[in-house]
Design a protein around this motif. Structure first.
Motif, PDB file in Angstrom:
ATOM      1  N   LEU A   1       0.826  -1.209   0.000  1.00 36.96           N
ATOM      2  CA  LEU A   1       0.000   0.000   0.000  1.00 36.96           C
ATOM      3  C   LEU A   1       0.858   1.255   0.000  1.00 36.96           C
ATOM      4  O   LEU A   1       0.594   2.200  -0.746  1.00 36.96           O
ATOM      5  N   GLN A   2       1.890   1.261   0.827  1.00 38.32           N
ATOM      6  CA  GLN A   2       2.789   2.420   0.883  1.00 38.32           C
ATOM      7  C   GLN A   2       3.395   2.697  -0.487  1.00 38.32           C
ATOM      8  O   GLN A   2       3.498   3.857  -0.893  1.00 38.32           O
ATOM      9  N   ALA A   3       3.775   1.636  -1.196  1.00 41.82           N
ATOM     10  CA  ALA A   3       4.387   1.811  -2.512  1.00 41.82           C
ATOM     11  C   ALA A   3       3.422   2.496  -3.475  1.00 41.82           C
ATOM     12  O   ALA A   3       3.789   3.415  -4.201  1.00 41.82           O
ATOM     13  N   PHE A   4       2.160   2.061  -3.458  1.00 42.70           N
ATOM     14  CA  PHE A   4       1.159   2.700  -4.322  1.00 42.70           C
ATOM     15  C   PHE A   4       0.897   4.140  -3.881  1.00 42.70           C
ATOM     16  O   PHE A   4       0.723   5.027  -4.711  1.00 42.70           O
ATOM     17  N   GLU A   5       0.865   4.361  -2.568  1.00 40.36           N
ATOM     18  CA  GLU A   5       0.588   5.713  -2.063  1.00 40.36           C
ATOM     19  C   GLU A   5       1.677   6.701  -2.459  1.00 40.36           C
ATOM     20  O   GLU A   5       1.391   7.875  -2.711  1.00 40.36           O
ATOM     21  N   VAL A   6       2.918   6.227  -2.549  1.00 38.82           N
ATOM     22  CA  VAL A   6       4.013   7.089  -2.996  1.00 38.82           C
ATOM     23  C   VAL A   6       3.738   7.569  -4.425  1.00 38.82           C
ATOM     24  O   VAL A   6       3.981   8.729  -4.768  1.00 38.82           O
ATOM     25  N   LEU A   7       3.210   6.669  -5.258  1.00 34.57           N
ATOM     26  CA  LEU A   7       2.921   7.025  -6.652  1.00 34.57           C
ATOM     27  C   LEU A   7       1.691   7.930  -6.764  1.00 34.57           C
ATOM     28  O   LEU A   7       1.587   8.731  -7.678  1.00 34.57           O
ATOM     29  N   ASP A   8       0.779   7.778  -5.821  1.00 36.60           N
ATOM     30  CA  ASP A   8      -0.483   8.529  -5.836  1.00 36.60           C
ATOM     31  C   ASP A   8      -0.288   9.830  -5.058  1.00 36.60           C
ATOM     32  O   ASP A   8      -0.788   9.993  -3.955  1.00 36.60           O
ATOM     33  N   GLN A   9       0.450  10.771  -5.673  1.00 35.37           N
ATOM     34  CA  GLN A   9       0.829  11.968  -4.933  1.00 35.37           C
ATOM     35  C   GLN A   9      -0.352  12.865  -4.580  1.00 35.37           C
ATOM     36  O   GLN A   9      -0.306  13.580  -3.593  1.00 35.37           O
TER      37      GLN A   9
ATOM     38  N   LYS B   1      -3.154  11.750  -3.586  1.00 34.63           N
ATOM     39  CA  LYS B   1      -3.966  10.985  -2.618  1.00 34.63           C
ATOM     40  C   LYS B   1      -5.392  10.780  -3.120  1.00 34.63           C
ATOM     41  O   LYS B   1      -6.363  10.978  -2.398  1.00 34.63           O
ATOM     42  N   LYS B   2      -5.514  10.374  -4.396  1.00 33.78           N
ATOM     43  CA  LYS B   2      -6.831  10.155  -4.988  1.00 33.78           C
ATOM     44  C   LYS B   2      -7.372   8.772  -4.642  1.00 33.78           C
ATOM     45  O   LYS B   2      -8.549   8.517  -4.784  1.00 33.78           O
ATOM     46  N   GLY B   3      -6.472   7.859  -4.266  1.00 32.97           N
ATOM     47  CA  GLY B   3      -6.910   6.488  -3.988  1.00 32.97           C
ATOM     48  C   GLY B   3      -6.898   5.612  -5.228  1.00 32.97           C
ATOM     49  O   GLY B   3      -7.297   4.459  -5.192  1.00 32.97           O
ATOM     50  N   HIS B   4      -6.454   6.169  -6.346  1.00 27.51           N
ATOM     51  CA  HIS B   4      -6.345   5.371  -7.566  1.00 27.51           C
ATOM     52  C   HIS B   4      -5.218   5.916  -8.431  1.00 27.51           C
ATOM     53  O   HIS B   4      -4.748   7.033  -8.226  1.00 27.51           O
ATOM     54  N   LEU B   5      -4.789   5.095  -9.378  1.00 32.56           N
ATOM     55  CA  LEU B   5      -3.758   5.492 -10.340  1.00 32.56           C
ATOM     56  C   LEU B   5      -4.294   5.205 -11.727  1.00 32.56           C
ATOM     57  O   LEU B   5      -5.095   4.283 -11.897  1.00 32.56           O
ATOM     58  N   ASP B   6      -3.833   5.985 -12.715  1.00 35.24           N
ATOM     59  CA  ASP B   6      -4.255   5.589 -14.061  1.00 35.24           C
ATOM     60  C   ASP B   6      -3.227   4.617 -14.628  1.00 35.24           C
ATOM     61  O   ASP B   6      -2.064   4.610 -14.224  1.00 35.24           O
ATOM     62  N   PRO B   7      -3.685   3.746 -15.533  1.00 31.60           N
ATOM     63  CA  PRO B   7      -2.811   2.664 -16.005  1.00 31.60           C
ATOM     64  C   PRO B   7      -1.524   3.172 -16.671  1.00 31.60           C
ATOM     65  O   PRO B   7      -0.478   2.548 -16.535  1.00 31.60           O
ATOM     66  N   GLU B   8      -1.595   4.304 -17.369  1.00 32.97           N
ATOM     67  CA  GLU B   8      -0.397   4.834 -18.039  1.00 32.97           C
ATOM     68  C   GLU B   8       0.662   5.212 -17.001  1.00 32.97           C
ATOM     69  O   GLU B   8       1.844   4.913 -17.165  1.00 32.97           O
ATOM     70  N   GLU B   9       0.207   5.878 -15.926  1.00 37.00           N
ATOM     71  CA  GLU B   9       1.100   6.268 -14.835  1.00 37.00           C
ATOM     72  C   GLU B   9       1.826   5.040 -14.282  1.00 37.00           C
ATOM     73  O   GLU B   9       3.042   5.020 -14.137  1.00 37.00           O
ATOM     74  N   LEU B  10       1.023   4.036 -13.939  1.00 30.63           N
ATOM     75  CA  LEU B  10       1.574   2.831 -13.332  1.00 30.63           C
ATOM     76  C   LEU B  10       2.509   2.112 -14.310  1.00 30.63           C
ATOM     77  O   LEU B  10       3.599   1.692 -13.937  1.00 30.63           O
TER      78      LEU B  10
ATOM     79  N   TYR C   1      -6.014   0.892  -6.078  1.00 34.13           N
ATOM     80  CA  TYR C   1      -4.955   0.013  -5.598  1.00 34.13           C
ATOM     81  C   TYR C   1      -5.245  -0.625  -4.249  1.00 34.13           C
ATOM     82  O   TYR C   1      -4.732  -1.688  -3.966  1.00 34.13           O
ATOM     83  N   ARG C   2      -6.103  -0.011  -3.420  1.00 32.92           N
ATOM     84  CA  ARG C   2      -6.431  -0.675  -2.143  1.00 32.92           C
ATOM     85  C   ARG C   2      -7.099  -2.021  -2.388  1.00 32.92           C
ATOM     86  O   ARG C   2      -6.767  -3.022  -1.758  1.00 32.92           O
ATOM     87  N   ASP C   3      -8.072  -2.045  -3.313  1.00 31.08           N
ATOM     88  CA  ASP C   3      -8.759  -3.292  -3.650  1.00 31.08           C
ATOM     89  C   ASP C   3      -7.773  -4.305  -4.226  1.00 31.08           C
ATOM     90  O   ASP C   3      -7.791  -5.478  -3.887  1.00 31.08           O
ATOM     91  N   PHE C   4      -6.902  -3.802  -5.115  1.00 25.13           N
ATOM     92  CA  PHE C   4      -5.942  -4.674  -5.767  1.00 25.13           C
ATOM     93  C   PHE C   4      -4.980  -5.285  -4.745  1.00 25.13           C
ATOM     94  O   PHE C   4      -4.717  -6.486  -4.760  1.00 25.13           O
TER      95      PHE C   4
END
Length: 154
Positions: free
Chosen positions: A89-97, A99-108, A141-144
């Protein structure tokens, strides 16, 4: 007996990729098979596993009889366990600057194919097929993460 159910799981995961039903799979499928059994090796760990079980002849194929004992040991000894949920979760949160709770696939994709131990295109597609919300085209990403870290009912 526990080992029996482990072997059944390994057999059914292997069979999915044994397209010719000849007890062999393409060596490139091994990572996917191992991940389908709830283990998430790094590229280096995957390389070691393959080196241990790959046939001298013909190269590029893995036989079930060689794969089974190695994979059984990995599962029984709890090797190649996924990263703990909070770290993931921390790893995803670092990418989600934002703090939307989601990332778009291109970003990831950009991040995972260019940084650190990069994902191959195939691995990226495999992950997105599991992680992407098809209606919103976003990765919640939380669900994932909770799906990826759900305990295996051995």
């Amino acid at each position: 007996w526990q080992n029996d159910s482990v072997q059944k799981k390994i057999r059914s995961a292997f069979d999915v990729f044994d397209h010719e039903q000849n007890q062999t799979v393409d060596v490139r499928e091994i990572g996917t098979i191992i991940r389908s059994l709830g283990r998430f090796p790094t590229e280096a760990e995957l390389h070691d596993v393959i080196a241990e079980i790959e046939e001298e002849e013909p190269a590029g194929f893995i036989r079930f009889e060689k794969f089974l004992p190695t994979m059984s040991r990995i599962l029984m000894e709890n090797k190649l366990r996924p990263v703990p949920e909070d770290l993931l979760l921390q790893a995803f949160e670092v990418l989600d600057q934002q703090k939307k709770g989601h990332l778009d696939p291109e970003e990831l994709s950009r991040y995972l194919t260019q940084e650190g131990d990069p994902f191959s295109q195939e691995e990226m597609e495999e992950m997105l097929s599991a992680a992407l919300d098809p209606e919103k085209n976003l990765i919640f990403y939380r669900d994932f993460v909770s799906m990826m870290t759900a305990d295996e009912p051995w």
